[in-house]
Enzyme design. Structure first.
Site, PDB file in Angstrom:
ATOM      1  N   CYS A  76       0.987  -1.005  -0.022  1.00 16.18           N
ATOM      2  CA  CYS A  76      -0.119  -0.049  -0.009  1.00 16.18           C
ATOM      3  C   CYS A  76       1.095   1.140   0.087  1.00 16.18           C
ATOM      4  O   CYS A  76       2.186   1.161  -0.044  1.00 16.18           O
ATOM      5  CB  CYS A  76      -0.908  -0.156   1.027  1.00 16.18           C
ATOM      6  SG  CYS A  76      -0.466   0.340   2.623  1.00 16.18           S
ATOM      7  N   HIS A 109      14.912 -12.688  12.564  1.00 14.68           N
ATOM      8  CA  HIS A 109      14.297 -12.455  14.142  1.00 14.68           C
ATOM      9  C   HIS A 109      13.145 -12.610  14.534  1.00 14.68           C
ATOM     10  O   HIS A 109      12.737 -12.848  15.559  1.00 14.68           O
ATOM     11  CB  HIS A 109      15.278 -11.315  14.508  1.00 14.68           C
ATOM     12  CG  HIS A 109      16.679 -11.160  14.403  1.00 14.68           C
ATOM     13  ND1 HIS A 109      17.257  -9.932  14.882  1.00 14.68           N
ATOM     14  CD2 HIS A 109      17.298 -11.943  13.988  1.00 14.68           C
ATOM     15  CE1 HIS A 109      18.621  -9.965  14.609  1.00 14.68           C
ATOM     16  NE2 HIS A 109      18.787 -11.250  14.038  1.00 14.68           N
TER      17      HIS A 109
END
Length: 153
Positions: A76, A109
Site C-alpha cells: 500500500c 529474528h
C-alpha cells in the site's frame, strides 16, 4: 551487503496483494515472481481505482494464517495500513520493509510471514530486491524462537 547472488529456494506458494497505491508495483512483482517459478495468488486489487486496503489485507492474511500459502506480500502507499490489518490475524507476523536488510531481519529474528511494502517510497527494482531477500532468508530460531512464541500470548 548484497543479497541477490544466492538462488531462490524451492518455489513457494505466495499470496500477493495491494491497494490502489501499490497496484502498479504489485503487477510488476506478480510477473517477476511467476518468472522465478513461484505459485502466485493475486488477492487484488485489480486496478488503480481507489479501494479499501482491508478488503485485500484480510483475505491475504487469512490465506497465510491457515497455511494455504507459505508467505504473503502486500503493498500500500506507506505499508502501515496493510501491516496493521494483517497483524490482526493469529499466526501472522507482518513486517514493513523498505530496505533489504529490514526484510532479512524480519525473517531472521521475527519469523515474519507477510512482507509489507511501502509502494509510494520504493521503486520497482528496490521492491524486487526486498522481496528476493525476504524469500531467501530463513528464521534463525534459537533465542528468537522464545520471543516469537510470546507474540500471540
Amino acid at each position: 551487503m548484497t543479497f541477490s547472488h544466492f538462488p531462490f529456494p524451492t518455489p513457494m506458494k505466495i499470496a500477493l496483494g495491494s491497494d490502489h497505491a501499490g497496484f502498479a508495483q504489485k503487477e510488476i512483482l506478480r510477473a517477476w515472481l511467476g518468472e522465478q517459478g513461484h505459485e502466485i495468488r493475486d488477492f487484488g486489487t485489480y486496478s488503480a481505482d481507489s479501494m479499501d486496503y482491508p478488503d485485500v489485507a484480510h483475505p491475504l492474511a487469512m490465506a497465510v494464517e491457515t497455511g494455504t500459502y507459505d508467505l504473503g506480500i502486500i503493498l500500500c502507499g506507506s505499508a502501515n495500513g496493510v501491516c496493521i490489518t494483517a497483524n490482526k490475524h493469529a499466526g501472522v507476523r507482518a513486517a514493513i520493509a523498505w530496505l533489504p536488510e529490514l526484510a532479512a531481519l524480519a525473517r531472521q529474528h521475527n519469523n515474519a510471514n507477510v512482507l509489507c511494502l511501502p509502494a509510494r517510497y520504493i521503486g520497482s527494482e528496490q521492491a524486487q530486491e526486498i522481496v528476493s531477500v525476504f524469500l531467501k532468508t530463513d528464521f534463525e530460531g534459537g533465542r528468537h524462537q522464545q520471543r516469537v512464541a510470546k507474540i500471540n500470548s
